[in-house]
Structure formats: structure tokens, C-alpha cells
Scaffold this active site. Structure first.
Site, PDB file in Angstrom:
ATOM      1  N   GLY A  28       3.443  -6.605 -59.216  1.00  0.00           N
ATOM      2  CA  GLY A  28       2.368  -7.098 -58.370  1.00  0.00           C
ATOM      3  C   GLY A  28       1.065  -6.343 -58.526  1.00  0.00           C
ATOM      4  O   GLY A  28       0.846  -5.635 -59.515  1.00  0.00           O
ATOM      5  N   ASP A  60      -7.610   2.127 -55.025  1.00  0.00           N
ATOM      6  CA  ASP A  60      -6.174   2.359 -55.185  1.00  0.00           C
ATOM      7  C   ASP A  60      -5.892   3.206 -56.425  1.00  0.00           C
ATOM      8  O   ASP A  60      -5.026   4.079 -56.412  1.00  0.00           O
ATOM      9  CB  ASP A  60      -5.419   1.031 -55.308  1.00  0.00           C
ATOM     10  CG  ASP A  60      -5.296   0.297 -53.987  1.00  0.00           C
ATOM     11  OD1 ASP A  60      -5.316   0.967 -52.935  1.00  0.00           O
ATOM     12  OD2 ASP A  60      -5.174  -0.939 -54.007  1.00  0.00           O
ATOM     13  N   LYS A  80      -6.632  -8.851 -52.064  1.00  0.00           N
ATOM     14  CA  LYS A  80      -7.313  -8.059 -53.085  1.00  0.00           C
ATOM     15  C   LYS A  80      -7.838  -8.902 -54.238  1.00  0.00           C
ATOM     16  O   LYS A  80      -8.895  -8.603 -54.804  1.00  0.00           O
ATOM     17  CB  LYS A  80      -6.386  -6.964 -53.606  1.00  0.00           C
ATOM     18  CG  LYS A  80      -6.009  -5.941 -52.542  1.00  0.00           C
ATOM     19  CD  LYS A  80      -5.086  -4.867 -53.106  1.00  0.00           C
ATOM     20  CE  LYS A  80      -4.663  -3.897 -52.028  1.00  0.00           C
ATOM     21  NZ  LYS A  80      -3.799  -2.807 -52.553  1.00  0.00           N
ATOM     22  N   ASN A  90      -9.843  -3.579 -53.359  1.00  0.00           N
ATOM     23  CA  ASN A  90      -9.317  -3.227 -52.035  1.00  0.00           C
ATOM     24  C   ASN A  90     -10.424  -2.709 -51.125  1.00  0.00           C
ATOM     25  O   ASN A  90     -10.167  -2.305 -50.003  1.00  0.00           O
ATOM     26  CB  ASN A  90      -8.218  -2.166 -52.153  1.00  0.00           C
ATOM     27  CG  ASN A  90      -8.771  -0.793 -52.489  1.00  0.00           C
ATOM     28  OD1 ASN A  90      -9.692  -0.659 -53.280  1.00  0.00           O
ATOM     29  ND2 ASN A  90      -8.204   0.238 -51.876  1.00  0.00           N
ATOM     30  N   GLY A  95       8.309  -3.329 -60.845  1.00  0.00           N
ATOM     31  CA  GLY A  95       7.576  -4.323 -60.074  1.00  0.00           C
ATOM     32  C   GLY A  95       6.333  -4.787 -60.802  1.00  0.00           C
ATOM     33  O   GLY A  95       5.761  -4.052 -61.617  1.00  0.00           O
ATOM     34  N   LEU A 154      -1.968   1.892 -41.842  1.00  0.00           N
ATOM     35  CA  LEU A 154      -2.373   3.245 -41.454  1.00  0.00           C
ATOM     36  C   LEU A 154      -3.882   3.444 -41.545  1.00  0.00           C
ATOM     37  O   LEU A 154      -4.395   4.483 -41.125  1.00  0.00           O
ATOM     38  CB  LEU A 154      -1.691   4.279 -42.352  1.00  0.00           C
ATOM     39  CG  LEU A 154      -0.222   4.586 -42.124  1.00  0.00           C
ATOM     40  CD1 LEU A 154       0.241   5.638 -43.125  1.00  0.00           C
ATOM     41  CD2 LEU A 154       0.036   5.062 -40.701  1.00  0.00           C
TER      42      LEU A 154
END
Length: 274
Positions: free
Chosen positions: A125, A100, A64, A85, A123, A14
Site C-alpha cells: 500500500g 512519511d 494521501k 500526507n 505489503g 495520534l
């Protein structure tokens, strides 16, 4: 001036819709922003070949962490999180940063989520690391990380150590015992958390980084029980706002125009082809 988002795959990003809307609203008609397919192997050559007309880059997976050795300076936050990022080119130097974390803090604040006393992250990551840093910025000094395999928690555990955050690692088969929290953050890919919906449904607040399709099954379950749900789009929006500020050197970024453009892009992609 030129800027772009790099990653692989990149077609879904996006970022072009968000950044181009910002340029239009700021009157930066000579600025261009594009999406470029780039993997880790191609990153050094691509960055090395950019000329003085480049203002900056947005980076998504898997770049990243890979970009860090290619930078001249890196912000303290990006070093702690272990990934950048954002790359800004200035005076012939490459500066790396992480927006982020800012995006997550802003998304939670915008939704009225108070600083949590306890949180569980699903998660392990790069996004989980940014979420941990965001929660630390909001005042949380301990959190629980839930992963399928404890071996996958290593990098995020290192981030927690650099932040000074106490981290407990648990596996998904024990998820039910780590949900007495104010906030659950899911950094799992679309569909991966669907089977957890019934377990997570009763939490007060959920931040799910998926933005399409929305609501996810996880978010729908929490909302049905009266909980607050935040999707991934506000995070994407606010991290992009900060990137535009850094790349242009201006603070008059049209946040609502970017929000409208991003939402329109999501709707357009979801519409059936005629």
C-alpha cells in the site's frame, strides 16, 4: 491559526496529541489542531471550504493519493511516492508534500539501523511506497516487495520505477526465500503479520509500522533472537515534527515533548476502563 488531521477512520489518530504538544512547547497558544472524519468523496468540499485561518492539514488513509488533484503545487517527493500526507496553505495556494519518508528515515537512523544492503518490504500500500522511498534515500537501489496478490503491487512498482529502484515482487508463500536481508519492513495492519513471526524471527532488523499494541508478535520474535526492532511510533513522531516545521515556518520544534505526549496517549488508550 488552525490545522487538522483528516482521514477515515480518524478517531485513533495520534496527530492531535503530537501537534498540540508542539504548539504548547512553542508558545503557540492561539493555534488549534483537531481530528476531522473525512473520506475521499468529502475531501474536495472540505478543502474548498477552508478559510485564511488555516495553516495546513495532515492526511491519513484514504486521502494521501486522493488529495493530489486538489493541490496547486506538489513536491517532487510526493509526486514520486504518489501521495501527500501534508498540505500547507500559503499565499492562497495549497502545497502538498510527503513527510512519511522523512519519518521512516529518522526512525531507522534514531534506532541505529545502518543503510541496508538488502531489504524486504511486506505489503503493497501507500506506506510500502513511502518505505521504498525512504530506503532509496538511505542509498538502497533494489528491494523486494512481498504481497498476497501480485496485482496489488502495481502502484508500488510504479513508485519504484519513478525512484529508479529495482523492485522484485514476491508472494507470501515464498517469503522464506527473500529473508536473507539486513532489514524487513512490515507495513501490514495490526495482527496481519502474526503468522509470519517464526519465519521472520532471524532477521537482523525489523521496522514494523504498527505502534499499538507493541511489541507486535513479529517484533517480539525478532527481539527474542537478538534483532533490532523499531515500531511505528517513531515514524509518526518524526513525520509530525516535519509537518509542524512546515506549517509554522519554525524549526524550534520540541521533539521530546511531542514524544512524551504521544507515548502518554498510547498508554492512556491501552489502559482498561474503570
Amino acid at each position: 491559526m488552525r490545522a487538522a488531521v483528516l482521514g477515515s477512520p480518524i478517531a485513533h489518530s495520534l496527530s492531535p496529541s503530537l501537534h498540540r504538544a508542539a504548539y504548547e512547547g512553542m508558545g503557540l497558544h492561539d493555534w488549534r489542531y483537531e481530528a476531522i472524519e473525512c473520506d475521499e468523496a468529502g475531501l474536495p468540499g472540505l478543502i474548498g471550504g477552508l478559510g485564511p485561518e488555516w495553516a495546513g492539514l495532515s492526511l491519513t488513509m484514504p486521502l494521501k493519493r486522493a488529495v493530489l488533484p486538489l493541490l496547486d503545487t506538489v513536491s517532487e517527493l510526493a509526486l514520486r511516492v504518489g501521495g501527500a500526507n501534508t498540505v500547507v496553505f500559503s499565499a492562497g495556494a495549497r502545497h502538498g508534500d510527503n513527510t512519511d519518508v522523512h519519518g521512516i528515515v529518522q526512525a531507522l537512523t534514531e534506532a541505529g539501523v545502518a543503510p541496508p544492503r538488502a531489504a524486504t518490504i511486506l505489503g503493497g500500500g501507500a506506506t510500502a511506497a513511502s518505505a521504498l522511498a525512504a530506503l532509496h534515500e538511505m542509498g538502497l537501489d533494489e528491494a523486494t516487495l512481498v504481497v498476497r496478490d501480485r496485482a496489488r503491487a502495481g502502484e508500488t512498482a510504479e513508485v519504484a520505477e519513478r525512484l529508479g529502484t529495482a523492485l522484485t515482487v514476491q508472494t507470501f508463500d515464498k517469503l522464506d526465500i527473500v529473508l536473507d536481508v539486513d532489514l524487513v519492513v512490515s507495513t501490514l495492519p495490526a495482527g496481519a503479520a502474526d503468522g509470519l513471526a517464526d519465519l521472520v524471527a532471524g532477521v537482523p532488523a525489523l521496522f514494523d509500522v504498527v505502534y499499538a499494541p507493541w511489541p507486535t508478535r513479529l517484533a517480539a520474535a525478532v527481539a527474542a533472537r537478538g534483532g533490532t526492532t523499531i515500531g511505528g511510533f517513531p515514524m509518526l513522531l518524526h513525520q509530525a515534527v516535519r509537518q509542524v516545521e512546515m506549517m509554522t515556518g519554525r524549526t524550534d520544534v520540541p521533539v521530546e515533548a511531542m514524544r512524551a505526549a504521544g507515548k502518554a496517549a498510547i498508554v492512556s488508550r491501552a489502559a482498561p476502563e474503570s
